[in-house]
Motif scaffolding. Structure first.
Motif, PDB file in Angstrom:
ATOM      1  N   ARG A   1       0.902  -1.066   0.024  1.00 26.14           N
ATOM      2  CA  ARG A   1      -0.141   0.039  -0.024  1.00 26.14           C
ATOM      3  C   ARG A   1       0.814   1.254  -0.091  1.00 26.14           C
ATOM      4  NH1 ARG A   1      -3.110   3.268   3.730  1.00 26.14           N
ATOM      5  NH2 ARG A   1      -2.369   2.301   5.508  1.00 26.14           N
ATOM      6  N   VAL A   2       0.377   2.385  -0.769  1.00 29.30           N
ATOM      7  CA  VAL A   2       1.290   3.486  -0.683  1.00 29.30           C
ATOM      8  C   VAL A   2       0.672   4.503   0.417  1.00 29.30           C
ATOM      9  CG1 VAL A   2       1.743   5.689  -1.999  1.00 29.30           C
ATOM     10  CG2 VAL A   2       1.689   3.202  -3.033  1.00 29.30           C
ATOM     11  N   LEU A   3       1.430   5.060   1.349  1.00 28.91           N
ATOM     12  CA  LEU A   3       1.040   6.026   2.357  1.00 28.91           C
ATOM     13  C   LEU A   3       1.364   7.417   2.123  1.00 28.91           C
ATOM     14  CD1 LEU A   3       0.904   2.994   3.569  1.00 28.91           C
ATOM     15  CD2 LEU A   3       1.541   4.190   5.812  1.00 28.91           C
ATOM     16  N   ASP A   4       0.691   8.483   2.533  1.00 33.53           N
ATOM     17  CA  ASP A   4       1.174   9.583   2.409  1.00 33.53           C
ATOM     18  C   ASP A   4       2.166  10.059   3.335  1.00 33.53           C
ATOM     19  OD1 ASP A   4      -0.264  10.515   4.514  1.00 33.53           O
ATOM     20  OD2 ASP A   4      -1.929  11.245   3.442  1.00 33.53           O
ATOM     21  N   CYS A   5       2.899  11.266   3.110  1.00 31.32           N
ATOM     22  CA  CYS A   5       4.049  11.463   4.257  1.00 31.32           C
ATOM     23  C   CYS A   5       3.508  11.486   5.667  1.00 31.32           C
ATOM     24  CB  CYS A   5       4.576  12.714   3.736  1.00 31.32           C
ATOM     25  SG  CYS A   5       5.402  12.596   1.968  1.00 31.32           S
ATOM     26  N   ASP A   6       2.369  12.208   5.859  1.00 30.87           N
ATOM     27  CA  ASP A   6       1.872  12.297   7.275  1.00 30.87           C
ATOM     28  C   ASP A   6       1.610  10.961   7.713  1.00 30.87           C
ATOM     29  OD1 ASP A   6       2.164  15.014   6.989  1.00 30.87           O
ATOM     30  OD2 ASP A   6       0.130  15.295   6.662  1.00 30.87           O
ATOM     31  N   GLU A   7       0.926  10.210   6.963  1.00 32.52           N
ATOM     32  CA  GLU A   7       0.472   8.781   7.587  1.00 32.52           C
ATOM     33  C   GLU A   7       1.790   7.736   7.788  1.00 32.52           C
ATOM     34  OE1 GLU A   7      -2.363   4.788   6.871  1.00 32.52           O
ATOM     35  OE2 GLU A   7      -2.245   6.377   5.355  1.00 32.52           O
ATOM     36  N   PHE A   8       2.737   7.943   7.041  1.00 29.11           N
ATOM     37  CA  PHE A   8       3.926   7.016   7.194  1.00 29.11           C
ATOM     38  C   PHE A   8       4.821   7.884   8.095  1.00 29.11           C
ATOM     39  CE2 PHE A   8       8.294   5.569   6.810  1.00 29.11           C
ATOM     40  CZ  PHE A   8       8.149   4.037   6.967  1.00 29.11           C
ATOM     41  N   ALA A   9       4.664   8.989   8.600  1.00 29.62           N
ATOM     42  CA  ALA A   9       5.583   9.559   9.616  1.00 29.62           C
ATOM     43  C   ALA A   9       5.173   9.134  10.912  1.00 29.62           C
ATOM     44  CB  ALA A   9       5.585  11.111   9.460  1.00 29.62           C
ATOM     45  N   ALA A  10       3.909   8.520  11.010  1.00 31.08           N
ATOM     46  CA  ALA A  10       3.352   8.163  12.312  1.00 31.08           C
ATOM     47  C   ALA A  10       3.855   6.701  12.411  1.00 31.08           C
ATOM     48  CB  ALA A  10       1.829   8.489  12.525  1.00 31.08           C
ATOM     49  N   LEU A  11       3.396   6.050  11.201  1.00 27.02           N
ATOM     50  CA  LEU A  11       3.714   4.558  11.197  1.00 27.02           C
ATOM     51  C   LEU A  11       4.949   4.290  11.515  1.00 27.02           C
ATOM     52  CD1 LEU A  11       2.410   1.703  10.999  1.00 27.02           C
ATOM     53  CD2 LEU A  11       2.876   1.773   8.385  1.00 27.02           C
TER      54      LEU A  11
ATOM     55  N   PHE B   1       3.555   4.265  21.429  1.00 24.32           N
ATOM     56  CA  PHE B   1       2.341   4.836  21.217  1.00 24.32           C
ATOM     57  C   PHE B   1       2.075   5.988  21.809  1.00 24.32           C
ATOM     58  CE2 PHE B   1      -2.320   5.282  21.108  1.00 24.32           C
ATOM     59  CZ  PHE B   1      -2.680   4.907  20.162  1.00 24.32           C
ATOM     60  N   GLY B   2       2.466   6.443  22.839  1.00 24.90           N
ATOM     61  CA  GLY B   2       2.342   7.706  23.483  1.00 24.90           C
ATOM     62  C   GLY B   2       3.298   8.716  22.941  1.00 24.90           C
ATOM     63  N   GLU B   3       4.353   8.506  22.398  1.00 21.29           N
ATOM     64  CA  GLU B   3       5.487   9.397  21.952  1.00 21.29           C
ATOM     65  C   GLU B   3       4.970   9.792  20.519  1.00 21.29           C
ATOM     66  OE1 GLU B   3       9.793   7.881  24.042  1.00 21.29           O
ATOM     67  OE2 GLU B   3       8.872   7.027  22.128  1.00 21.29           O
ATOM     68  N   THR B   4       4.366   8.690  19.855  1.00 23.15           N
ATOM     69  CA  THR B   4       4.035   8.839  18.315  1.00 23.15           C
ATOM     70  C   THR B   4       2.768   9.716  18.534  1.00 23.15           C
ATOM     71  OG1 THR B   4       4.937   6.794  17.834  1.00 23.15           O
ATOM     72  CG2 THR B   4       3.138   7.811  16.386  1.00 23.15           C
ATOM     73  N   ALA B   5       1.724   9.382  19.405  1.00 24.54           N
ATOM     74  CA  ALA B   5       0.513  10.235  19.473  1.00 24.54           C
ATOM     75  C   ALA B   5       0.908  11.746  19.786  1.00 24.54           C
ATOM     76  CB  ALA B   5      -0.486   9.497  20.512  1.00 24.54           C
ATOM     77  N   ALA B   6       1.694  11.778  20.643  1.00 18.89           N
ATOM     78  CA  ALA B   6       2.040  13.204  21.275  1.00 18.89           C
ATOM     79  C   ALA B   6       2.776  14.081  19.946  1.00 18.89           C
ATOM     80  CB  ALA B   6       3.254  13.014  22.061  1.00 18.89           C
ATOM     81  N   LEU B   7       3.566  13.454  18.908  1.00 16.28           N
ATOM     82  CA  LEU B   7       3.833  14.045  18.050  1.00 16.28           C
ATOM     83  C   LEU B   7       2.968  14.382  16.907  1.00 16.28           C
ATOM     84  CD1 LEU B   7       7.339  12.115  17.511  1.00 16.28           C
ATOM     85  CD2 LEU B   7       7.067  14.487  18.205  1.00 16.28           C
ATOM     86  N   ALA B   8       1.869  13.590  17.152  1.00 20.81           N
ATOM     87  CA  ALA B   8       0.742  14.072  15.992  1.00 20.81           C
ATOM     88  C   ALA B   8       0.164  15.204  16.494  1.00 20.81           C
ATOM     89  CB  ALA B   8      -0.179  12.761  16.030  1.00 20.81           C
ATOM     90  N   GLY B   9       0.203  15.790  17.864  1.00 24.91           N
ATOM     91  CA  GLY B   9      -0.437  16.798  18.088  1.00 24.91           C
ATOM     92  C   GLY B   9      -2.019  16.782  18.444  1.00 24.91           C
ATOM     93  N   GLU B  10      -2.470  17.639  19.259  1.00 28.52           N
ATOM     94  CA  GLU B  10      -3.842  17.692  19.625  1.00 28.52           C
ATOM     95  C   GLU B  10      -4.767  17.675  18.383  1.00 28.52           C
ATOM     96  OE1 GLU B  10      -4.822  20.458  22.361  1.00 28.52           O
ATOM     97  OE2 GLU B  10      -3.349  19.651  24.001  1.00 28.52           O
ATOM     98  N   GLN B  11      -4.363  18.518  17.418  1.00 31.12           N
ATOM     99  CA  GLN B  11      -5.397  18.783  16.230  1.00 31.12           C
ATOM    100  C   GLN B  11      -5.357  17.695  15.362  1.00 31.12           C
ATOM    101  OE1 GLN B  11      -3.827  22.214  14.216  1.00 31.12           O
ATOM    102  NE2 GLN B  11      -4.882  23.707  15.702  1.00 31.12           N
ATOM    103  N   ASP B  12      -4.388  16.715  15.405  1.00 26.50           N
ATOM    104  CA  ASP B  12      -4.366  15.520  14.381  1.00 26.50           C
ATOM    105  C   ASP B  12      -4.558  14.088  15.211  1.00 26.50           C
ATOM    106  OD1 ASP B  12      -3.715  17.075  12.053  1.00 26.50           O
ATOM    107  OD2 ASP B  12      -1.616  16.837  12.409  1.00 26.50           O
ATOM    108  N   ILE B  13      -4.827  14.355  16.581  1.00 23.03           N
ATOM    109  CA  ILE B  13      -5.024  13.097  17.198  1.00 23.03           C
ATOM    110  C   ILE B  13      -5.928  11.855  16.562  1.00 23.03           C
ATOM    111  CG2 ILE B  13      -6.535  14.003  19.064  1.00 23.03           C
ATOM    112  CD1 ILE B  13      -3.678  11.437  19.627  1.00 23.03           C
ATOM    113  N   ALA B  14      -7.179  12.845  16.282  1.00 26.22           N
ATOM    114  CA  ALA B  14      -8.334  11.964  15.617  1.00 26.22           C
ATOM    115  C   ALA B  14      -7.848  11.175  14.356  1.00 26.22           C
ATOM    116  CB  ALA B  14      -9.378  12.592  15.603  1.00 26.22           C
ATOM    117  N   ARG B  15      -6.980  11.873  13.688  1.00 26.91           N
ATOM    118  CA  ARG B  15      -6.483  11.155  12.567  1.00 26.91           C
ATOM    119  C   ARG B  15      -5.651  10.170  12.791  1.00 26.91           C
ATOM    120  NH1 ARG B  15      -3.238  14.336   7.539  1.00 26.91           N
ATOM    121  NH2 ARG B  15      -2.083  15.127   9.421  1.00 26.91           N
TER     122      ARG B  15
END
Length: 243
Positions: free
Chosen positions: A191-201, A210-224
């Motif tokens: 599968r091909v992932l965009d830059c934002d999605e693969f940055a998290a994965l 998981f906590g570090e990765t979620a924190a880097l996503a930021g409050e605005q992107d936590i739902a995503r």
């Protein structure tokens, strides 16, 4: 001459270029058979790539690779591991060639990867993790997981080259993205992932919690991030968790 010296001289003569003469007719024949065997192995491993660039160009690239990359493993199945990187240099003006070759190499590698269990949502629910546990979770990726950046729609090219040469096919350039490969059950997937999605994965794959990765996503992107994580679980991208 000691045995090890004789072995090294034998290997050096086999791997030498054509300008280096052979010590005997038998060695000349052996050298030719050796190269033919390696070229045949590459043609089998990179069948789609050969269709895309043509047999003549592929054979030239294979000959260059054989001279500069002698086998390092007991099995020919491992011989093409560095061929996509070689194609990246040889076909610098046509970068989709190396991207296609990378995908073509890693799909069977994922199929043959060591068996690992699949982490499911039910497994996580049964673990009864508290909030602190979630923050400390680290994930093990699925069998055969691999990733690389791509700039072309090499997955469409992969499908187009399944059985015949893709005459007239125009491979589309795309925004920078990441192509991932993994195995689920007995089937390799990509599968091909965009830059934002693969940055998290990619952070989870690299061992961040998981906590570090979620924190880097930021409050605005936590739902995503939560949506991505649910999709990764549904696709079988993880094999285990640990605290």
């Amino acid at each position: 001459m000691s045995l090890i010296e004789a072995q090294r001289a034998f290997i050096a003569e086999i791997a030498a270029d054509d300008e280096t003469g052979s010590s005997s007719l038998g060695m000349k024949i052996y050298r030719g058979a050796y190269r033919e065997r390696l070229a045949a192995a590459l043609a089998v491993s990179f069948e789609r790539t050969r269709r895309w660039i043509g047999a003549a160009m592929f054979d030239l690239a294979a000959a260059h690779y054989i001279l500069s990359n002698p086998p390092q493993s007991w099995t020919l199945d491992a011989y093409g591991a560095d061929f996509p990187a070689a194609l990246e240099t040889l076909f610098a003006q046509d970068p989709e060639v190396a991207e296609l070759a990378w995908l073509e190499w890693h799909m069977p590698q994922a199929f043959a990867a060591r068996d690992l269990p699949e982490l499911t949502p039910a497994d996580l629910a049964a673990a009864e993790l508290c909030e602190t546990d979630w923050e400390r979770l680290r994930f093990t990726m699925a069998a055969g997981f691999a990733a690389r950046e791509v700039h072309h729609d090499c997955t469409a090219l992969w499908h187009a080259l399944r059985e015949v040469a893709a005459d007239g096919f125009a491979v589309a350039a795309t925004k920078p993205a990441t192509l991932i490969v993994w195995r689920r059950g007995l089937s390799p997937h990509f599968r091909v992932l965009d830059c934002d999605e693969f940055a998290a994965l990619g952070r989870l794959a690299a061992g961040q919690t998981f906590g570090e990765t979620a924190a880097l996503a930021g409050e605005q992107d936590i739902a995503r991030f939560g949506g991505w994580f649910a999709q990764w679980l549904s696709e079988g991208l993880f094999s285990a968790v640990r605290l």
